[in-house]
Design an enzyme around this catalytic site. Structure first.
Site, PDB file in Angstrom:
ATOM      1  CB  SER A   1      -0.913   0.014   1.227  1.00  0.00           C
ATOM      2  OG  SER A   1      -0.146   0.187   2.412  1.00  0.00           O
TER       3      SER A   1
ATOM      4  N   GLY B   1       4.240   2.062   2.001  1.00  0.00           N
ATOM      5  CA  GLY B   1       5.316   2.492   1.116  1.00  0.00           C
ATOM      6  C   GLY B   1       6.022   3.730   1.637  1.00  0.00           C
TER       7      GLY B   1
ATOM      8  CD  GLU C   1       6.491  -2.252  -9.027  1.00  0.00           C
ATOM      9  OE1 GLU C   1       5.344  -1.952  -9.417  1.00  0.00           O
ATOM     10  OE2 GLU C   1       7.511  -2.038  -9.712  1.00  0.00           O
TER      11      GLU C   1
END
Length: 480
Positions: free
Chosen positions: A189, A193, A210
């Site tokens: 998420s 992140g 990502e």
């Protein structure tokens, strides 16, 4: 965490020994990865069913098959990838040679996600191994069966002195992030992140994030009825057929022209029933909602009276089994939570527009998505989507395929993440490209300063502009 420093010390010693740099070691690990997938396919299906309720067909398509094809591609290409590439030098550098040599970063941390707990953990690992790194693998604690399986099984196949799998919860993640890594690769998420990036900044560690975001699907009104039926199938597959919408590449919402909305909703309803039966609750092809926290988050979205009023299909829930029916919403408020945060569940808002070209401004005025799906045959419209919006990728007239295509980079931009991987891009993500330049000791020219007249100075500047200075100095021997 007891033993973590020793684990990292062993990995660093392994990397310093140079064993992971050879093509032989890399290829042996990739063969072992292929063997791991082949030997444990049924067990992988079992743990995926326990954690997220994935049907074996979906589990093979999104997990087992992804890892197998990635490992096979890397095995066939790794020697080519790791070979130095000749660099071009301007004539001014004559006599000299140059090359670019990919080298591994060193000790890498890979943090996997819970929704694709096998492929999104092992696919980056394949890239890290191909590039010659040593790795700490941290599967998501939110998929405990898969995490335990990987921790127990991976050491039986991969070099245990080079690849370590660490199982554990949030406290383990926090302790891992406090360490000094040469590279961190995180899938998850945006909230987590930011935590990962903050921790990495303490050591100036390069990071690949990502993440995700609100990925839209655009549908114009130019498609004929036959194409519309195909489009409906691809939309349903991308929204509910991939982890019940709990996927970063799932369609988050749709943008359609108002005159097309009713027809589209009718087709989607028929396709949902075709795929999942008259009672989707009984379908074995729909993944379950991961846990109570995610279920409550989705339930809270539906409890909003304005959101509830926009439901045109589905909407039923079962709190005991944490089931949410595939749900379609028409024009929920644009400032509501369902339209400002990533949904990550089986809810599909449809937003109507007077003109489909207005979708470009709609998308570009919001955070950059991971992917834009656009169903259109209008070439002018396609060009405007590409030139006036920004996203990790764009897929025309289909869904999800960009994720499984190893010849294309996969990754986000802006809030949907940064960095890329898959195929050769995975190798590049885990490699540092070292520039190497070699010169000789002859000839050595020593121009004297001053005096140089103005004409000669201007002549030299002109030569630099055309990269001929080295040759001319050699021929003229300007020493005076």
């Amino acid at each position: 965490m007891e033993g973590l420093e020793g684990t990292l010390a062993e990995l660093r010693d392994t990397f310093k020994s140079g064993r992971t740099r050879s093509a032989a070691w890399r290829k042996s690990q990739l063969r072992a990865m292929i063997e791991f997938v082949q030997d444990n396919e049924e067990e992988i299906f079992k743990v995926l069913d326990q954690d997220v309720g994935k049907h074996p067909v979906e589990a093979y398509r999104d997990e087992v098959g992804v890892v197998a094809k990635s490992a096979k591609l890397s095995l066939s290409c790794v020697e080519k990838w790791m070979a130095p590439k000749k660099g071009n030098l301007p004539l001014a550098f004559f006599p000299a040679s140059a090359e670019v040599m990919p080298e591994p970063f060193g000790v890498v941390l890979i943090m996997g996600s819970w929704n694709f707990p096998i492929s999104l953990t092992l696919d980056p690992l394949i890239g890290a191994i191909s590039a010659g790194n040593v790795v700490v693998l941290k599967p998501s604690e939110l998929s405990p069966a898969c995490s335990s399986f990987l921790a127990e099984t991976i050491p039986k196949y991969l070099d245990p002195k080079s690849v370590k799998v660490i199982d554990g919860g949030i406290d383990v993640c926090q302790q891992l992030l406090q360490q000094n890594w040469d590279k961190i690769f995180f899938t998850g998420s945006q909230r987590v992140g930011r935590i990962v990036m903050t921790a990495a900044a303490q050591h100036l560690t390069p990071v690949t994030l990502e993440l995700g975001g609100k990925s839209p699907a655009i549908l114009d009104s130019s498609s004929n009825p036959t194409n519309m039926k195909v489009i409906a199938k691809r939309i349903v597959a991308a929204k509910w057929g991939s982890c019940s919408g709990q996927a970063c590449i799932a369609i988050d919402y749709m943008l359609v022209e108002e005159k097309l909305a009713s027809y589209l909703m009718d087709l989607l309803e028929k396709t949902i029933k075709q795929f999942f039966g008259e009672n989707p609750r009984e379908s074995k092809s729909l993944c379950k909602i991961l846990n109570k926290n995610n279920f409550k988050r989705l339930l809270d979205l539906l409890k909003d009276p304005l959101i509830r009023a926009s439901v045109v299909y589905g909407g039923s829930v079962d709190e005991e089994t944490m089931y949410i029916e595939p749900t379609i919403l028409l024009n929920p408020p644009l400032d509501s939570q369902i339209m400002t945060e990533e949904i990550f569940g089986p809810l599909l808002p449809i937003i109507t527009l007077n003109n489909i070209y207005d979708s470009i401004e709609f998308i570009s005025s919001r955070p950059k998505p991971l992917v834009i799906y656009a169903f259109t045959g209008d070439e002018t419209f396609k060009k405007q989507i590409l030139s006036k919006t920004s996203s990790g990728s764009v897929t025309f007239n289909d869904t999800l395929l960009q994720f499984v295509c190893d010849s294309l980079p996969f990754g986000g931009v802006g809030q949907s993440g940064f960095g890329r991987y898959h195929g050769k891009y995975s190798f590049d993500t885990f490699s540092h490209e070292k520039a190497i330049l070699q010169r000789r000791f002859f000839p050595e020219l020593e121009p004297r300063y001053p005096p140089w007249n103005n004409f000669k100075f201007q002549f030299i500047k002109l030569l630099y502009a055309f990269n001929y200075i080295g040759l001319v100095l050699l021929l003229l021997g300007l020493k005076k």
